[in-house]
Design a protein around this motif. Structure first.
Motif, PDB file in Angstrom:
ATOM      1  N   UNK A   1      34.771  47.066  53.372  1.00 42.76           N
ATOM      2  CA  UNK A   1      33.808  47.861  53.794  1.00 42.76           C
ATOM      3  C   UNK A   1      32.494  47.439  53.672  1.00 42.76           C
ATOM      4  N   UNK A   2      32.392  46.500  52.761  1.00 45.64           N
ATOM      5  CA  UNK A   2      30.901  45.954  52.305  1.00 45.64           C
ATOM      6  C   UNK A   2      30.438  44.968  53.118  1.00 45.64           C
ATOM      7  N   UNK A   3      31.486  44.573  54.212  1.00 51.18           N
ATOM      8  CA  UNK A   3      30.837  43.597  55.157  1.00 51.18           C
ATOM      9  C   UNK A   3      31.354  42.358  54.984  1.00 51.18           C
ATOM     10  N   UNK A   4      31.064  41.209  55.805  1.00 50.05           N
ATOM     11  CA  UNK A   4      31.366  40.023  55.384  1.00 50.05           C
ATOM     12  C   UNK A   4      31.419  39.348  54.127  1.00 50.05           C
ATOM     13  N   UNK A   5      32.289  38.831  53.404  1.00 49.09           N
ATOM     14  CA  UNK A   5      32.128  38.144  52.308  1.00 49.09           C
ATOM     15  C   UNK A   5      31.471  36.993  52.073  1.00 49.09           C
ATOM     16  N   UNK A   6      30.315  36.694  51.208  1.00 53.24           N
ATOM     17  CA  UNK A   6      29.534  35.690  51.307  1.00 53.24           C
ATOM     18  C   UNK A   6      30.317  34.418  50.424  1.00 53.24           C
ATOM     19  N   UNK A   7      30.021  33.226  50.929  1.00 52.91           N
ATOM     20  CA  UNK A   7      30.631  32.104  50.389  1.00 52.91           C
ATOM     21  C   UNK A   7      30.094  31.915  48.870  1.00 52.91           C
TER      22      UNK A   7
ATOM     23  N   UNK B   1      32.154  37.864  44.706  1.00 53.91           N
ATOM     24  CA  UNK B   1      32.585  37.989  46.069  1.00 53.91           C
ATOM     25  C   UNK B   1      34.142  38.394  46.202  1.00 53.91           C
ATOM     26  N   UNK B   2      35.176  38.159  45.468  1.00 54.13           N
ATOM     27  CA  UNK B   2      36.350  38.378  45.642  1.00 54.13           C
ATOM     28  C   UNK B   2      36.826  39.814  45.316  1.00 54.13           C
ATOM     29  N   UNK B   3      35.642  40.405  44.870  1.00 54.17           N
ATOM     30  CA  UNK B   3      35.930  41.862  44.311  1.00 54.17           C
ATOM     31  C   UNK B   3      35.222  42.970  45.337  1.00 54.17           C
TER      32      UNK B   3
END
Length: 460
Positions: free
Chosen positions: A41-47, A35-37
């Motif tokens: 542009x890829x959209x919201x970062x999943x938890x 997730x931290x990579x």
């Protein structure tokens, strides 16, 4: 006990193989990109997933293994009522070796009456931090009794034994200090040492030559040095050489802290712990720590020592200043438990005699008791987590309640059954337990189970 087959120990490769099998059975999809990579542009970062936390897969493996073997979870078993030398679960009575109640005070009428009276008089809760509005006279009474029990100036009571070590060590030690502790030390002490930011180094269990080598090479490089040991080691049932520790701490100008959680009520002619056992001046130890949940049948912990130490912790230790005060009910019952401990010395004598009886009987039967000296805690060393879990489950079927201690609580090859021996156990109960262990181990060795076999079942 000698057997024809060597125990099948869990190797790292076998554990990894089984873990891989568990993962393959999961129906969840793993992220291919951390997730931290991910880019903006890829959209919201999943938890992140909780299942990715360290140790989660080990926990799943243990549950999967138990399910495949038809073994109920040995942990979190619900007891129908008060547990003592026997206990009742789901209406069935078992001989019980899984409770701390070392001198049988949990059901003592005077201790129970003290709790009831305190509830009527003070209510259940201290209602606030003792610093601001939670102080009650019963707290001062308890702390005075704890100090007198240890033969030191003062004491302070905390709401949790674990939090006592975390708060005290975390506050007393700083980043430029050194903490040296026994390798078998309790998690609470390691956690407190990490919180303090001090340099931390372990020495091999009860190896005081190794401890001295560390002190000789490092003590002069730090402002303060703290040596930490346990009075009785909670997993092993042995104790340290206190006179040697005092000599070392004096030579190198260190503080010495002794965690008496499992030695109070167990060591010494009247149960006052390690100093009484060795007939040493208690003031030679800088910090006495203990809990109310073992011999004293309550909940909470304490630090005892000089008035300066106690005053400092009362005004600065976050686990005391920012925590609600110990429940008046627990303070009152624990205070009464101390009185009963001293008024009825036969309880300590019986606990010590029973510990020796069980240890010697187990050794005579050929069981591996590790380094135990029969001080309330006697492990039966089995060698791997799966074996310990299976044997404990089969012992329950034989009417004996004892818990397996498995990885990661102890190293994999040091997995064991841990027996708590109290003043209330009878010789007949202990003999019955040992006979059941021998039978159960013999049955297991006729058809041992390896984790590799379980991995095969998981993928079949």
């Amino acid at each position: 006990m000698s057997t024809n087959k060597a125990p099948k120990l869990l190797s790292t490769s076998e554990r990894q193989a089984a873990l891989a099998a568990v993962r393959r059975k999961k129906n969840t999809t793993q992220h291919t990109t951390p997730p931290n990579m991910r880019s903006a542009e890829a959209g919201p970062r999943p938890a992140p997933q909780f299942s990715a936390l360290p140790g989660f897969q080990e926990m799943r493996l243990q549950k999967a293994a138990a399910d495949l073997l038809g073994i109920e979870n040995p942990f979190f078993r619900a007891h129908d009522k008060r547990a003592g030398a026997t206990t009742q679960m789901d209406g069935t009575t078992y001989i019980n070796f899984a409770s701390y109640d070392y001198v049988g005070l949990n059901g003592h009428p005077a201790v129970i009456e003290a709790a009831k009276s305190a509830a009527d008089y003070y209510g259940i809760s201290a209602s606030a931090s003792r610093v601001v509005a939670g102080e009650r006279p019963i707290h001062a009474e308890l702390e005075a009794k704890v100090a007198a029990l240890h033969g030191v100036d003062a004491a302070v009571a905390f709401v949790s034994g674990h939090a006592t070590n975390v708060a005290a060590i975390g506050q007393l030690m700083q980043t430029n200090d050194l903490i040296v502790h026994d390798a078998y030390i309790h998690n609470s002490i390691v956690t407190g040492a990490k919180l303090s930011g001090a340099v931390r180094q372990a020495f091999p269990h009860n190896d005081f030559e190794a401890l001295e080598a560390i002190l000789a090479s490092r003590a002069h490089k730090h402002d303060r040095v703290l040596i930490v040991v346990e009075g009785v080691y909670s997993m092993d049932g042995d104790y340290p050489d206190l006179p040697r520790l005092i000599e070392l701490k004096q030579r190198y100008g260190a503080w010495l802290m002794v965690d008496e959680a499992h030695s109070l009520g167990v060591l010494g002619s009247t149960g006052r712990g390690l100093a009484e056992h060795f007939q040493e001046d208690p003031s030679a130890v800088d910090i006495w720590m203990g809990t109310f949940s073992k011999t004293l049948a309550g909940c909470g912990g304490y630090i005892a020592g000089s008035r300066d130490l106690v005053e400092y912790l009362k005004f600065t230790a976050p686990g005391f200043v920012f925590s609600v005060g110990l429940s008046p009910v627990l303070a009152a019952s624990t205070s009464k438990a101390i009185s009963v401990l001293l008024e009825e010395p036969g309880r300590v004598i019986r606990a010590q005699a029973n510990g020796q009886y069980f240890l010697k009987a187990a050794q005579k039967a050929g069981l591996d008791t590790g380094v135990s000296r029969g001080c309330a805690v006697v492990p039966i060393m089995l060698g791997d987590s799966l074996k310990a879990t299976v044997v404990a489950a089969r012992l329950l079927q034989e009417g004996v309640n004892v818990l397996p201690i498995i990885y990661p609580a102890v190293p994999e090859k040091a997995s064991r059954l841990r027996f708590f021996i109290t003043s209330e156990h009878t010789h007949e109960q202990m003999d019955t337990a040992i006979a059941a262990i021998i039978k159960t181990l013999s049955d297991y060795e006729q058809d041992p189970i390896s984790i590799a076999q379980l991995a095969g079942l998981m993928t079949s």
